[in-house]
Each structure stands twice: as structure tokens, then as C-alpha cells.
Design an enzyme around this catalytic site. Structure first.
Site, PDB file in Angstrom:
ATOM      1  CB  SER A 123     -21.094 -27.974 -35.472  1.00 23.24           C
ATOM      2  OG  SER A 123     -22.382 -28.311 -35.965  1.00 23.24           O
TER       3      SER A 123
ATOM      4  CE  LYS B  65     -19.730 -31.345 -35.069  1.00 24.48           C
ATOM      5  NZ  LYS B  65     -19.328 -32.049 -36.226  1.00 24.48           N
TER       6      LYS B  65
ATOM      7  CG  HIS C  18     -23.214 -30.905 -32.364  1.00 22.94           C
ATOM      8  ND1 HIS C  18     -23.256 -31.416 -33.656  1.00 22.94           N
ATOM      9  CD2 HIS C  18     -23.810 -29.690 -32.430  1.00 22.94           C
ATOM     10  CE1 HIS C  18     -23.852 -30.554 -34.449  1.00 22.94           C
ATOM     11  NE2 HIS C  18     -24.193 -29.484 -33.729  1.00 22.94           N
ATOM     12  CG  ASN C  19     -21.745 -34.820 -35.211  1.00 24.32           C
ATOM     13  OD1 ASN C  19     -21.858 -33.621 -34.975  1.00 24.32           O
ATOM     14  ND2 ASN C  19     -21.002 -35.278 -36.188  1.00 24.32           N
TER      15      ASN C  19
ATOM     16  CD  GLU D 109     -25.713 -33.600 -37.108  1.00 27.13           C
ATOM     17  OE1 GLU D 109     -25.035 -32.603 -36.792  1.00 27.13           O
ATOM     18  OE2 GLU D 109     -25.311 -34.449 -37.935  1.00 27.13           O
TER      19      GLU D 109
END
Ligand code: 6PG
Length: 615
Positions: free
Chosen positions: A276, A331, A334-335, A338
């Protein structure tokens, strides 16, 4: 193969014999020193010529010390590398017998062995080994093997490669050849960036694979999906046991799990590596979250830790977060976080600009104050910069279409939450908001059909700030919960404090709140019950309520702010209205329910149609 890897021409000394020498050998008569003198002189002239242009690999039966002296005449010592291929006469004889169309009969081999003088310098290689292993030994000896390979030189691959090069890692770069579209991509990258000046560029997978030190460490930076499987199918026949392939793209964790099983069955390692930080993170220090076998991670960690961002204490923001799909799962989460962080900022901007009437530069100033006040984050900082960007007399933002798009990770996160049963309301609302935003044409038509007239709302900047602050806490809590649930379900044992730590820098959702989360997770798995969080939530909740209540009168959409309040209320309601849902399910489907006056968890059914004690 050696010439291919070195990117130099190859010459077979047999092609330099005079016709008289060839005729003699064909007749089964061994050459003598006089016959060979002209041949060696021709090769010497050729070598001089090639050295003027660059270099060359020559294969030659330089049997005697004096032949070797003739070959190298006038060439300075360091320019010559001798590689002596030695082997058992029977083995070589067998190989010569197997070749066809060559002028030298195998029977002459004995005469060559008879005059052979073992070398006093250079590398000695046993020809019994495979050509691939021989090549590796040669390259290793010449210190020519690259420590690390990158496949896919798109912007992320190129920037990660530059970051590795900058950190002193020797590199081989491979990009596929697609006529008219992807030509000399790796070569052009080497030419364009000084950090890659020593890297070797390839368009041949075989040469690329041969150029890597073993166990090979290969980072794939290709598009998630079929492209990863395509590359793997090309690499697999060339991989050796123990080689490590890393997928640094945004792959789906289920694909990563499947690929790991495939790799295991073939004897190589496969790591799913979440990266990232976007383009600039890749170049200057991304956050790196890997999933896979610890023994594979330990071998690549020193390299990835070099290129990763560093936390406040100077430790690399790179870690193995768990086995199999764990890296790509976190990940993806995480997105998802986000997505909601971005949507919350869009909503805060909309309130400030559209509801309260502040122009973009004033919104930027207000948000800049927030960064000074505990709300610092990368996404807030870039938002401020976007708001300040002018174009001509106006704002660049005002000519950017609101037709939002997405590449998939957010929706995967929501689907994973559905599968695991995690109440991921914030990310879901953020995802759905992008879907609505994408329907620009329909929105134009519906907007015209209703023509709602906006009212000025009674919400203050201070309230909005606290509402935003609290909504971010809920978003993070939900995102972490998704990871904790997957970790439990798949037995990953993700260390949440360590995960929050590697997200404190380099990644897109780095923020002061993430630093706080790292500390919260040091003492509890449930950050919503951490005393500091309880205090923040209690302090900010009235502002969130007032903001959401005011926004209820807006004709614009604020799904994430509203969802934050709904989620907080739902999560802090000890006795919810869902007992009615259970009763309904039992009524029409005999799905049973548990009773609060029987804590043993026994399931009950009521015959709702019998009239019972209805009033
Ligand atoms: C990152 C980003 C990166 C990418 C997103 C964008 O962590 O560096 O998340 O992975 O920018 O995939 O996703 P969308 O296109 O779906 O918004």
C-alpha cells in the site's frame, strides 16, 4: 544461455576452422598444433573485435595452455574469464555421438583427452550437471546473478524496482513483449532511471529466470486476476524447489490461497504480499503486509524491510501478518477502510461547502485546522491539497466528474464481511455511495424530476469535526473486526497491534488514529472498550447526533456519517429489536428462537397460528 543472460553475442569456435581443418577431422585425423595455430589466431582477432564493441561468449576446445595463451594474446587479464567445462570421457563421447551434422567424429575425442592440459586458472565446471545449474554456478562465480527479480514494469512494479535498486539490491527485470503495446518496457526502465542502471532487463522469461540467484526471489507486479495465473504458468516450468514467488498486486485472498496450494504441490513458495502507498509509496516506502510460510518470509524480509516505510521508532512498516491469504486479506480490508475514510472526507467537504457555503480554499483551511487537532491523516492531507488546486480562475475539483469508479477491493471486503457475518456498515455504505455516484446520467434525470430545494442546515464546524472524528473510530473498529473475524475463521493469528503498527506509515490509511490503534491493541483486542475510546465516543456522540439529525433535512446524501451513528447505536444497544425478527422467522419458517429466560441456549418454537394468548 550464458550469452543470453549477459546480453552479448555467442560464438562457437568450431565455426572458425579453415576448410582444410574440417576435411582433416572429417577424415578422422586429429589436428596438430600447426593446424590449430591459424584457427586460434582467427579467434583471437575475432575476440579483439568483439571486445571493442562490448563482449562475447566463445565456446572453444582450448586444450593446451599454449592454445589458451594464443587465444588471449593482447587481451588484458581482467577482460578474460575462463570457464573450463570438464567431464568424463564416456559422458562427452555419448553426447557427441548423439549430435548430428557435425564434422568431428566422436572417435577423435580420445586424441583430445590425450593432449588435454588441465587449467591453472579460471572456473572449473563439471559438465555432468544440467545446463541450468551450470549457468547458475557460472553466474554465481562471476558475481553476476541478481538477488531479486521483478515481473511487470507498470508504474507500481517500476517504482518498487527503483526503490529496491536505490537500496543496493541487484535486480533482474522482466516485462512481457506485446507487439505495438509493450515493447522493451524493462529495457526502457533501465535506461530511464539511474537507480536501475545496474539492473538487467529481459523480454525472455528463460533468460530472466537464469539470471536470478537461487533460491530465486521474484516479485510479481502484474494486474490481479488472470494475469497472475498466466505469469505463474510461464514461470512454473523454470522454477526450482525453494524459489519464492511474491504477488505484490491487489489479488483476491481466495486466489492467493489457491495459488499457495498450487505452489506447495510444486515445491516452490508463494507469498501474497499486500503493498500500500500508491505510486509514491512504492518509490519512497510503502507499507507491506505479507501472507505465507514463515521460512519464505524470512528470506525475503531483509529486502522488503529495506524498501518499506519506517514507523516513528524507525522500524520497517513491513511484516508477515499470517499464513496463506492473510496478507492479501488485510490489504483488502485496508482498502475497505480506505473507501469509508475517503467517503467520510467527501461528506465532510460536502457539508462544509454545499450545506454551509464555504468555498474550497476555506474548506481546506478548516480541514487544515483539523490536522493540527489530532485528526492528521494522509487522506486528509491530500484532500486539503486537492481543495487548494486551482485551474484558471476556478477550482480543478469543479471540473472533475463525480462519476466515481472502483477496482474491486472494496467490494471484495464487503463480500468477505457478508461471508464472515461482520457488520461492516461503513465500508458497505462507502461502496454503495460509489455505485450511486457512478450512475451520473440517472442522477441527473432524477434530480431534474424532483428538483428538491436545499435548506441551510443547523450544523456547526465544531460539531462536524467531532462527528467526523467519531465516524472514523467506528470505521476503523469495523475494519479491524473484519480482520479479527477472518483471522479466527482461518486460524491466522493476526497480531493486531503489529498490523496497526505497519499501517502507521507508508499506506494510504496512515494517520494519528492508526498510531493510537497500535497502542490500544497492545492492551485489548476490543478497541471499542478501550477506556480512551470510550471517553472519545462519549465526548463526540452528541455532535454526531446533532450533525446526523441536521443532515436528515439535507437533500444530499451522507451515508457514512449516518451509518456511523446507526452502527454505534446498534453496537451499544444491549437489548435490540431483533427479538421481533427472531419471532417473525419462527412464525413463517419455524426457524426457532432462544429465550432470555433460558440462558442455556435451548431453541424454542411457537405454533403462532394456534391463536395462543393473543390479545
Ligand atoms: C493502496 C491503494 C491502492 C489502490 C486502490 C484503489 O493501498 O495503495 O489502496 O491499492 O489505489 O486499489 O482502489 P479503487 O480503484 O478501488 O478505489
Amino acid at each position: 544461455m550464458l550469452a543470453d543472460v549477459l546480453h552479448v553475442p555467442f560464438a562457437d569456435a568450431d565455426d572458425f576452422h579453415a576448410p582444410s581443418n574440417i576435411a582433416k577431422m572429417q577424415a578422422g585425423i586429429p589436428l596438430d598444433d600447426t593446424d590449430r595455430a591459424g584457427w586460434l589466431a582467427a579467434l583471437n582477432i575475432y575476440a579483439h573485435g568483439m571486445l571493442e564493441k562490448g563482449s562475447v561468449v566463445i565456446a572453444c576446445s582450448a586444450l593446451k595452455e599454449k592454445y589458451r595463451a594464443q587465444l588471449r594474446q593482447g587481451i588484458p587479464d581482467p577482460a578474460v574469464k575462463w570457464i573450463h567445462l570438464q567431464g568424463d570421457m564416456a559422458l562427452i563421447h555419448g553426447r557427441m555421438a548423439a549430435r548430428s551434422g557435425h564434422f568431428m567424429p566422436p572417435a577423435l575425442l580420445a586424441s583430445q583427452f590425450a593432449i588435454y592440459e588441465p587449467p591453472s586458472e579460471g572456473m572449473v565446471i563439471d559438465v555432468a550437471d544440467t545446463p541450468e545449474n551450470i549457468l547458475q554456478t557460472i553466474l554465481l562465480n562471476m558475481e553476476l546473478l541478481a538477488e531479486w527479480g521483478v515481473v511487470g514494469l507498470g508504474v507500481m512494479g517500476r517504482n518498487l524496482a527503483r526503490n529496491l535498486g536505490r537500496n543496493g539490491v541487484s535486480l533482474s527485470l522482466y516485462n512481457r513483449f506485446v507487439a505495438g503495446k509493450e515493447e522493451k518496457v524493462a529495457e526502457n526502465a533501465v535506461a530511464a532511471f539511474p537507480e536501475l542502471a545496474n539492473a538487467k532487463a529481459f523480454e525472455s522469461v528463460t533468460a530472466f529466470m537464469a539470471s536470478l540467484a537461487r533460491p530465486r526471489k521474484i516479485l510479481l507486479m502484474v494486474n490481479a486476476g488472470e494475469a497472475v495465473d498466466e505469469v505463474l504458468s510461464q514461470l512454473e516450468p523454470l522454477l526450482s524447489p525453494g524459489d519464492i514467488v511474491m504477488d505484490g498486486g491487489n489479488s483476491h485472498y481466495a486466489d492467493t490461497r489457491r495459488r499457495q496450494q498450487q505452489a506447495e504441490s510444486q515445491g516452490y513458495h508463494f507469498l501474497g504480499v499486500g503493498v500500500s502507498g500508491g505510486e509514491s509509496g512504492a518509490l519512497n516506502g510503502p507499507a507491506i503486509m505479507a501472507g505465507g510460510a514463515p521460512e519464505a518470509w524470512h528470506q525475503v524480509a531483509p529486502f522488503l524491510e529495506k524498501i518499506a516505510a519506517k514507523d516513528a521508532g524507525g522500524s520497517p512498516c513491513a511484516a508477515r501478518v499470517g499464513p496463506d491469504g492473510a496478507g492479501h486479506f488485510v490489504k483488502m480490508a485496508h482498502n475497505g477502510i480506505e473507501y469509508a475514510e475517503m467517503q467520510l472526507l467527501a461528506e465532510a467537504y460536502s457539508v462544509l461547502r454545499r450545506e454551509l457555503g464555504h468555498p474550497p480554499d476555506e474548506v481546506a483551511d478548516i480541514m487544515a485546522n483539523w490536522t493540527e487537532d489530532g485528526l492528521r491523516s494522509y487522506l486528509l492531507e491530500i484532500t486539503i491539497r486537492i481543495l487548494r488546486r486551482r485551474e484558471g480562475a476556478g477550482w480543478l475539483l469543479d471540473v472533475i466528474s463525480d462519476k466515481a469508479s472502483h477496482k474491486g477491493t472494496g467490494s471484495w471486503a464487503v463480500m468477505a464481511a457478508g461471508k464472515l457475518g461482520v457488520p461492516l456498515t461503513m465500508m458497505t455504505e462507502a461502496l454503495l455511495a460509489r455505485f450511486v455516484a457512478a450512475m451520473r446520467d440517472e442522477r441527473q434525470a432524477w434530480s431534474a424530476a424532483y428538483a428538491f430545494t436545499p435548506d441551510r442546515l443547523s450544523v456547526s464546524i465544531a460539531q462536524l469535526k467531532q462527528a467526523y472524528q467519531l465516524a472514523r473510530i467506528i470505521n476503523h473498529q469495523q475494519g479491524f473486526l473484519l480482520i479479527q473475524s477472518a483471522s479466527k475463521e482461518y486460524g491466522w493469528s493476526v497480531n493486531m497491534a503489529e498490523l496497526a503498527r505497519i499501517w502507521t506509515n507508508g499506506c494510504i490509511i496512515r494517520s494519528e488514529l492508526m498510531i493510537d490503534a497500535q497502542h490500544f491493541f497492545a492492551t485489548t483486542d476490543d478497541i471499542l472498550r478501550h477506556e480512551t475510546v470510550v471517553q472519545w465516543v462519549r465526548t463526540c456522540k452528541p455532535a454526531l447526533q446533532q450533525t446526523v439529525s441536521a443532515l436528515g433535512f439535507s437533500h444530499r446524501s451522507y451515508p457514512c456519517l449516518m451509518s456511523a451513528l446507526a452502527a454505534l447505536n446498534a453496537m451499544t444497544t444491549a437489548n435490540s429489536a431483533a427479538h421481533l425478527i427472531q419471532a417473525q422467522r419462527d412464525f413463517f419458517g419455524a426457524h426457532l428462537y432462544e429465550r432470555t429466560d433460558d440462558p442455556g441456549g435451548k431453541k424454542y418454537h411457537t405454533d403462532w397460528e394456534d391463536g395462543g394468548q393473543e390479545i
